[in-house]
Motif scaffolding. Sequence first.
Motif, PDB file in Angstrom:
ATOM      1  N   MET A   1      23.673  74.014  32.613  1.00 16.75           N
ATOM      2  CA  MET A   1      22.970  73.130  31.688  1.00 16.75           C
ATOM      3  C   MET A   1      22.477  71.897  32.434  1.00 16.75           C
ATOM      4  O   MET A   1      23.105  71.468  33.410  1.00 16.75           O
ATOM      5  N   ASN A   2      21.370  71.295  31.971  1.00 20.97           N
ATOM      6  CA  ASN A   2      20.944  70.047  32.607  1.00 20.97           C
ATOM      7  C   ASN A   2      21.845  68.906  32.153  1.00 20.97           C
ATOM      8  O   ASN A   2      22.544  69.000  31.146  1.00 20.97           O
ATOM      9  N   THR A   3      21.814  67.821  32.897  1.00 22.16           N
ATOM     10  CA  THR A   3      22.766  66.725  32.702  1.00 22.16           C
ATOM     11  C   THR A   3      22.743  66.161  31.287  1.00 22.16           C
ATOM     12  O   THR A   3      23.783  66.025  30.630  1.00 22.16           O
ATOM     13  N   ASN A   4      21.550  65.797  30.789  1.00 24.11           N
ATOM     14  CA  ASN A   4      21.457  65.141  29.490  1.00 24.11           C
ATOM     15  C   ASN A   4      21.885  66.057  28.343  1.00 24.11           C
ATOM     16  O   ASN A   4      22.527  65.608  27.392  1.00 24.11           O
ATOM     17  N   THR A   5      21.535  67.340  28.438  1.00 25.13           N
ATOM     18  CA  THR A   5      21.898  68.281  27.385  1.00 25.13           C
ATOM     19  C   THR A   5      23.407  68.506  27.362  1.00 25.13           C
ATOM     20  O   THR A   5      24.036  68.531  26.296  1.00 25.13           O
ATOM     21  N   TYR A   6      23.997  68.657  28.551  1.00 20.20           N
ATOM     22  CA  TYR A   6      25.454  68.832  28.627  1.00 20.20           C
ATOM     23  C   TYR A   6      26.170  67.577  28.108  1.00 20.20           C
ATOM     24  O   TYR A   6      27.087  67.672  27.281  1.00 20.20           O
ATOM     25  N   SER A   7      25.733  66.413  28.579  1.00 23.39           N
ATOM     26  CA  SER A   7      26.372  65.163  28.172  1.00 23.39           C
ATOM     27  C   SER A   7      26.257  64.954  26.669  1.00 23.39           C
ATOM     28  O   SER A   7      27.237  64.597  25.998  1.00 23.39           O
ATOM     29  N   PHE A   8      25.064  65.165  26.131  1.00 26.62           N
ATOM     30  CA  PHE A   8      24.854  64.999  24.688  1.00 26.62           C
ATOM     31  C   PHE A   8      25.793  65.917  23.896  1.00 26.62           C
ATOM     32  O   PHE A   8      26.380  65.500  22.887  1.00 26.62           O
ATOM     33  N   SER A   9      25.930  67.142  24.359  1.00 28.97           N
ATOM     34  CA  SER A   9      26.756  68.127  23.653  1.00 28.97           C
ATOM     35  C   SER A   9      28.210  67.695  23.574  1.00 28.97           C
ATOM     36  O   SER A   9      28.820  67.710  22.498  1.00 28.97           O
ATOM     37  N   VAL A  10      28.784  67.307  24.718  1.00 29.26           N
ATOM     38  CA  VAL A  10      30.200  66.917  24.712  1.00 29.26           C
ATOM     39  C   VAL A  10      30.411  65.581  23.999  1.00 29.26           C
ATOM     40  O   VAL A  10      31.432  65.394  23.319  1.00 29.26           O
ATOM     41  N   TYR A  11      29.445  64.664  24.128  1.00 29.35           N
ATOM     42  CA  TYR A  11      29.569  63.379  23.444  1.00 29.35           C
ATOM     43  C   TYR A  11      29.456  63.557  21.930  1.00 29.35           C
ATOM     44  O   TYR A  11      30.121  62.845  21.165  1.00 29.35           O
TER      45      TYR A  11
ATOM     46  N   TRP B   1      37.092  67.333  33.243  1.00 26.84           N
ATOM     47  CA  TRP B   1      36.361  67.599  34.491  1.00 26.84           C
ATOM     48  C   TRP B   1      36.447  69.076  34.867  1.00 26.84           C
ATOM     49  O   TRP B   1      35.472  69.665  35.349  1.00 26.84           O
ATOM     50  N   LEU B   2      37.603  69.680  34.675  1.00 24.67           N
ATOM     51  CA  LEU B   2      37.788  71.094  35.033  1.00 24.67           C
ATOM     52  C   LEU B   2      36.884  72.012  34.208  1.00 24.67           C
ATOM     53  O   LEU B   2      36.280  72.946  34.741  1.00 24.67           O
ATOM     54  N   VAL B   3      36.808  71.739  32.914  1.00 18.49           N
ATOM     55  CA  VAL B   3      35.927  72.537  32.064  1.00 18.49           C
ATOM     56  C   VAL B   3      34.470  72.269  32.421  1.00 18.49           C
ATOM     57  O   VAL B   3      33.654  73.187  32.545  1.00 18.49           O
ATOM     58  N   GLY B   4      34.164  70.998  32.634  1.00 13.11           N
ATOM     59  CA  GLY B   4      32.785  70.594  32.894  1.00 13.11           C
ATOM     60  C   GLY B   4      32.195  71.139  34.175  1.00 13.11           C
ATOM     61  O   GLY B   4      31.000  71.422  34.239  1.00 13.11           O
TER      62      GLY B   4
ATOM     63  N   ALA C   1      33.464  76.179  25.302  1.00 16.59           N
ATOM     64  CA  ALA C   1      33.810  75.270  26.402  1.00 16.59           C
ATOM     65  C   ALA C   1      33.351  73.850  26.090  1.00 16.59           C
ATOM     66  O   ALA C   1      34.060  72.877  26.379  1.00 16.59           O
ATOM     67  N   LEU C   2      32.171  73.714  25.481  1.00 11.87           N
ATOM     68  CA  LEU C   2      31.657  72.401  25.096  1.00 11.87           C
ATOM     69  C   LEU C   2      32.542  71.761  24.027  1.00 11.87           C
ATOM     70  O   LEU C   2      32.806  70.550  24.060  1.00 11.87           O
ATOM     71  N   LEU C   3      33.008  72.567  23.086  1.00 12.19           N
ATOM     72  CA  LEU C   3      33.912  72.069  22.048  1.00 12.19           C
ATOM     73  C   LEU C   3      35.217  71.566  22.655  1.00 12.19           C
ATOM     74  O   LEU C   3      35.723  70.500  22.287  1.00 12.19           O
ATOM     75  N   LEU C   4      35.751  72.328  23.592  1.00 17.38           N
ATOM     76  CA  LEU C   4      36.993  71.944  24.253  1.00 17.38           C
ATOM     77  C   LEU C   4      36.796  70.675  25.074  1.00 17.38           C
ATOM     78  O   LEU C   4      37.601  69.741  25.005  1.00 17.38           O
ATOM     79  N   SER C   5      35.702  70.637  25.834  1.00 18.65           N
ATOM     80  CA  SER C   5      35.422  69.490  26.693  1.00 18.65           C
ATOM     81  C   SER C   5      35.250  68.210  25.880  1.00 18.65           C
ATOM     82  O   SER C   5      35.807  67.161  26.205  1.00 18.65           O
ATOM     83  N   GLY C   6      34.490  68.290  24.783  1.00 16.19           N
ATOM     84  CA  GLY C   6      34.265  67.120  23.935  1.00 16.19           C
ATOM     85  C   GLY C   6      35.528  66.642  23.248  1.00 16.19           C
ATOM     86  O   GLY C   6      35.748  65.429  23.099  1.00 16.19           O
ATOM     87  N   THR C   7      36.383  67.578  22.850  1.00 10.14           N
ATOM     88  CA  THR C   7      37.655  67.218  22.203  1.00 10.14           C
ATOM     89  C   THR C   7      38.582  66.514  23.190  1.00 10.14           C
ATOM     90  O   THR C   7      39.217  65.508  22.854  1.00 10.14           O
ATOM     91  N   LEU C   8      38.657  67.039  24.407  1.00  9.07           N
ATOM     92  CA  LEU C   8      39.472  66.405  25.449  1.00  9.07           C
ATOM     93  C   LEU C   8      38.979  64.990  25.728  1.00  9.07           C
ATOM     94  O   LEU C   8      39.777  64.059  25.887  1.00  9.07           O
ATOM     95  N   LEU C   9      37.649  64.821  25.775  1.00 14.30           N
ATOM     96  CA  LEU C   9      37.077  63.504  26.048  1.00 14.30           C
ATOM     97  C   LEU C   9      37.386  62.515  24.929  1.00 14.30           C
ATOM     98  O   LEU C   9      37.709  61.348  25.181  1.00 14.30           O
TER      99      LEU C   9
END
Length: 287
Positions: free
Chosen positions: A168-178, A158-161, A61-69
């Motif tokens: 996940m906490n905010t910073n860890t999730y954000s770092f992962s997708v970024y 947004w849907l995946v996120g 899901a993180l891979l998909l979310s980061g790619t979409l972003l």
Amino acid sequence: MSYLILFAAVFFLSTSVLFVKWTSAPAETAAFYRMLITCLMLLPFVDFKSLITTRLMTRYALLLSGTLLAFHFWLWFLSLDYTTVASSTLFVTSSPIFVLIGNALIFKKNPTRKGLAYALVAVLGGMLVAAGDIQLGREALFGDLLALIAALLIAGYWLVGQHVRTSMNTNTYSFSVYLVATVVLCFMLLVRGTTFTDFETVNWWYFLALAFFPTILGHNLFNYALARVSATVVSITILGEALWGMLFGYVFFGERLGPFQWLGAIVLLGGIYLFLKEDARSTRADV
């Protein structure tokens, strides 16, 4: 409190258009450095222990979310080379339409009839904001199309996120997708043969500003809110970006404000307010 955070995030997110318009670097280069610098800023706050132990499906899901972003940023930055700030902002902030459809079709999260009506009012307001500024030339229409595709991509983000973010906490999730977005954009630069460094020195300041204001104080606050409100509420609130885009376009780039834009601003903000009020009411009723 969550709604106050959302409105603050809208303002900071809206500053993105200023730095994107001012930079002379290619769109994918600006997007790459925006993500890379943001990752470096978040690095000290990442919980790597929990990140390593995330479930396999969460990682996908993180891979998909980061790619979409990544593709969202690239196409939206590129759209600003072809069309006006107001037009681009209109189409890219049409994401609530896709989020509403996605939540209804995939996750069976149907809004109340009043909530749906207010969401459509807000979308109508966004359309009015840019109605007087939409150009009919072929180049401008290409820019509008790019922004519309960017809206579809950010809706998917947004849907995946909204489902991954709760675990996940905010910073860890954000770092992962970024980080995923950074890798995707780096690969894009290599494949397209786009420069990493051949641009004016002043662009580094724009990259830094893009990382801090619209990303750390914009997207990151939205990621924080995703654990507390639905993706639909987040995306509806982002429609306020159309209002800021209108104002920034007028003040910094001399784009004319017409009666449709002023009327649209009133309708847009009214729709957002009524939608959030209805969402809060329906949420209390479900408890």
